[in-house]
Design a protein around this motif. Sequence first.
Motif, PDB file in Angstrom:
ATOM      1  N   ASP A   1     -17.728  -4.391  34.636  1.00 23.48           N
ATOM      2  CA  ASP A   1     -18.193  -4.542  36.006  1.00 23.48           C
ATOM      3  C   ASP A   1     -18.426  -3.167  36.616  1.00 23.48           C
ATOM      4  O   ASP A   1     -17.570  -2.271  36.535  1.00 23.48           O
ATOM      5  N   LEU A   2     -19.599  -2.993  37.237  1.00 18.97           N
ATOM      6  CA  LEU A   2     -19.956  -1.692  37.788  1.00 18.97           C
ATOM      7  C   LEU A   2     -18.966  -1.251  38.862  1.00 18.97           C
ATOM      8  O   LEU A   2     -18.544  -0.085  38.884  1.00 18.97           O
ATOM      9  N   VAL A   3     -18.604  -2.155  39.759  1.00 15.94           N
ATOM     10  CA  VAL A   3     -17.686  -1.770  40.832  1.00 15.94           C
ATOM     11  C   VAL A   3     -16.335  -1.356  40.255  1.00 15.94           C
ATOM     12  O   VAL A   3     -15.701  -0.417  40.749  1.00 15.94           O
ATOM     13  N   ALA A   4     -15.900  -2.031  39.185  1.00 19.70           N
ATOM     14  CA  ALA A   4     -14.632  -1.657  38.564  1.00 19.70           C
ATOM     15  C   ALA A   4     -14.707  -0.250  37.975  1.00 19.70           C
ATOM     16  O   ALA A   4     -13.748   0.521  38.055  1.00 19.70           O
TER      17      ALA A   4
ATOM     18  N   ARG B   1     -19.360  -8.286  55.080  1.00 14.79           N
ATOM     19  CA  ARG B   1     -19.135  -9.736  55.024  1.00 14.79           C
ATOM     20  C   ARG B   1     -18.552 -10.152  53.678  1.00 14.79           C
ATOM     21  O   ARG B   1     -17.720 -11.072  53.609  1.00 14.79           O
ATOM     22  N   TRP B   2     -18.983  -9.506  52.603  1.00 17.36           N
ATOM     23  CA  TRP B   2     -18.429  -9.815  51.289  1.00 17.36           C
ATOM     24  C   TRP B   2     -16.966  -9.386  51.211  1.00 17.36           C
ATOM     25  O   TRP B   2     -16.125 -10.105  50.664  1.00 17.36           O
ATOM     26  N   ALA B   3     -16.667  -8.225  51.758  1.00 18.06           N
ATOM     27  CA  ALA B   3     -15.276  -7.765  51.799  1.00 18.06           C
ATOM     28  C   ALA B   3     -14.422  -8.738  52.606  1.00 18.06           C
ATOM     29  O   ALA B   3     -13.276  -9.027  52.245  1.00 18.06           O
ATOM     30  N   ARG B   4     -14.979  -9.245  53.682  1.00 18.18           N
ATOM     31  CA  ARG B   4     -14.248 -10.194  54.506  1.00 18.18           C
ATOM     32  C   ARG B   4     -14.025 -11.510  53.757  1.00 18.18           C
ATOM     33  O   ARG B   4     -12.946 -12.109  53.843  1.00 18.18           O
ATOM     34  N   TYR B   5     -15.036 -11.969  53.023  1.00 19.56           N
ATOM     35  CA  TYR B   5     -14.890 -13.196  52.235  1.00 19.56           C
ATOM     36  C   TYR B   5     -13.746 -13.051  51.238  1.00 19.56           C
ATOM     37  O   TYR B   5     -12.903 -13.958  51.100  1.00 19.56           O
ATOM     38  N   LEU B   6     -13.704 -11.944  50.528  1.00 15.35           N
ATOM     39  CA  LEU B   6     -12.653 -11.726  49.537  1.00 15.35           C
ATOM     40  C   LEU B   6     -11.276 -11.658  50.197  1.00 15.35           C
ATOM     41  O   LEU B   6     -10.287 -12.141  49.641  1.00 15.35           O
TER      42      LEU B   6
ATOM     43  N   PRO C   1      -6.840  -8.105  48.508  1.00 10.65           N
ATOM     44  CA  PRO C   1      -7.671  -7.315  47.593  1.00 10.65           C
ATOM     45  C   PRO C   1      -7.883  -5.897  48.117  1.00 10.65           C
ATOM     46  O   PRO C   1      -7.794  -5.646  49.322  1.00 10.65           O
ATOM     47  N   GLU C   2      -8.149  -5.012  47.191  1.00  8.22           N
ATOM     48  CA  GLU C   2      -8.456  -3.638  47.583  1.00  8.22           C
ATOM     49  C   GLU C   2      -9.857  -3.587  48.187  1.00  8.22           C
ATOM     50  O   GLU C   2     -10.792  -4.208  47.677  1.00  8.22           O
ATOM     51  N   ASP C   3      -9.995  -2.870  49.278  1.00 11.87           N
ATOM     52  CA  ASP C   3     -11.304  -2.700  49.901  1.00 11.87           C
ATOM     53  C   ASP C   3     -12.124  -1.750  49.039  1.00 11.87           C
ATOM     54  O   ASP C   3     -11.763  -0.583  48.858  1.00 11.87           O
ATOM     55  N   GLN C   4     -13.235  -2.265  48.494  1.00  9.54           N
ATOM     56  CA  GLN C   4     -14.056  -1.467  47.581  1.00  9.54           C
ATOM     57  C   GLN C   4     -15.002  -0.520  48.315  1.00  9.54           C
ATOM     58  O   GLN C   4     -15.600   0.367  47.686  1.00  9.54           O
ATOM     59  N   ARG C   5     -15.151  -0.716  49.623  1.00  9.87           N
ATOM     60  CA  ARG C   5     -16.176   0.049  50.334  1.00  9.87           C
ATOM     61  C   ARG C   5     -15.967   1.563  50.319  1.00  9.87           C
ATOM     62  O   ARG C   5     -16.940   2.314  50.165  1.00  9.87           O
ATOM     63  N   PRO C   6     -14.728   2.067  50.442  1.00 16.51           N
ATOM     64  CA  PRO C   6     -14.570   3.531  50.423  1.00 16.51           C
ATOM     65  C   PRO C   6     -15.051   4.176  49.128  1.00 16.51           C
ATOM     66  O   PRO C   6     -15.739   5.216  49.162  1.00 16.51           O
TER      67      PRO C   6
END
Length: 287
Positions: free
Chosen positions: A204-207, A254-259, A271-276
């Motif tokens: 996974d790219l984000v990972a 919104r995706w972060a909020r859904y998770l 969950p860890e916030d991926q945005r930073p």
Amino acid sequence: MRYTIGDLARRTGLSVKTIRFYSDAGIVPPIGRTAAGYRLYDPGAAARLDLVRTLRDLGLDLATIRKVVDRELPLPEVAAAHAEALDAQVRALRLRRAVLRVVARRGSSPEEMDIMHKLARLSEDERRRLVADFLDHALSQPELACIRSSLTPELPEDPTDEQVEAWVELAELTRDPDFRAAVHRMGDLHVAGHSYGAAPPYRDLVAVVREHVRPALAAGIGPDAPEAAGVVAAVRAGHERVDTDLLAAAADPRWARYLRLLAIVNGWPPPEDQRPVIDWLLRALGS
């Protein structure tokens, strides 16, 4: 020994009118009458009246109480069935209370409150259909079928207030056409950015971004620092394609909020916030 209705009233603390009502309903029938026509009861009448009062306090209807008193229905079975019914009522009341709290916090309009109230009153099957409809639309790609279960909220039988409030907000979010379209686009980008079926399994790219950027953030390395180039190179080496559009989509608040809401409803760790880490990499890439 026989008791008059006045005797029973004094022994049980019930009014004569109440005892007469139960007697007329056949729940505590008299065993005879005096020469003057007054009702007479046996010694067990007081015990039956105490049981009737207890069952009424618990909310049982008169027809059921009569069957229990007459031993047509076993009391344990009646108690179990009533407890189950009360559980359902408690869940419904919690849902309503959560809606009112959300409305009070947001200052919602009457129209918004009506929508939230309808969402909160959905049955378990209706909740499942609502979520399934969202996931079927937003993640319709066959390659993503395996991750749908990990994105499915499951409100427990005995939810906390926080879980109920999270469910209401999450359900609202899944009805948002813009959000549904954004998640579908993220799914398309995710599928396009991986070679499914290849060996070894795709990453996974984000990972990958999280793995390499998190240490840089912790070390205070900015995206403009000279060391950032090495981090970017490590990300590129760890993934076949660094898709900035996919990363931008994954950073949607919104995706972060859904998770976050999903974790609350399912009782998972936050969950860890991926945005930073995503923002850091996008800045380092000059996006």
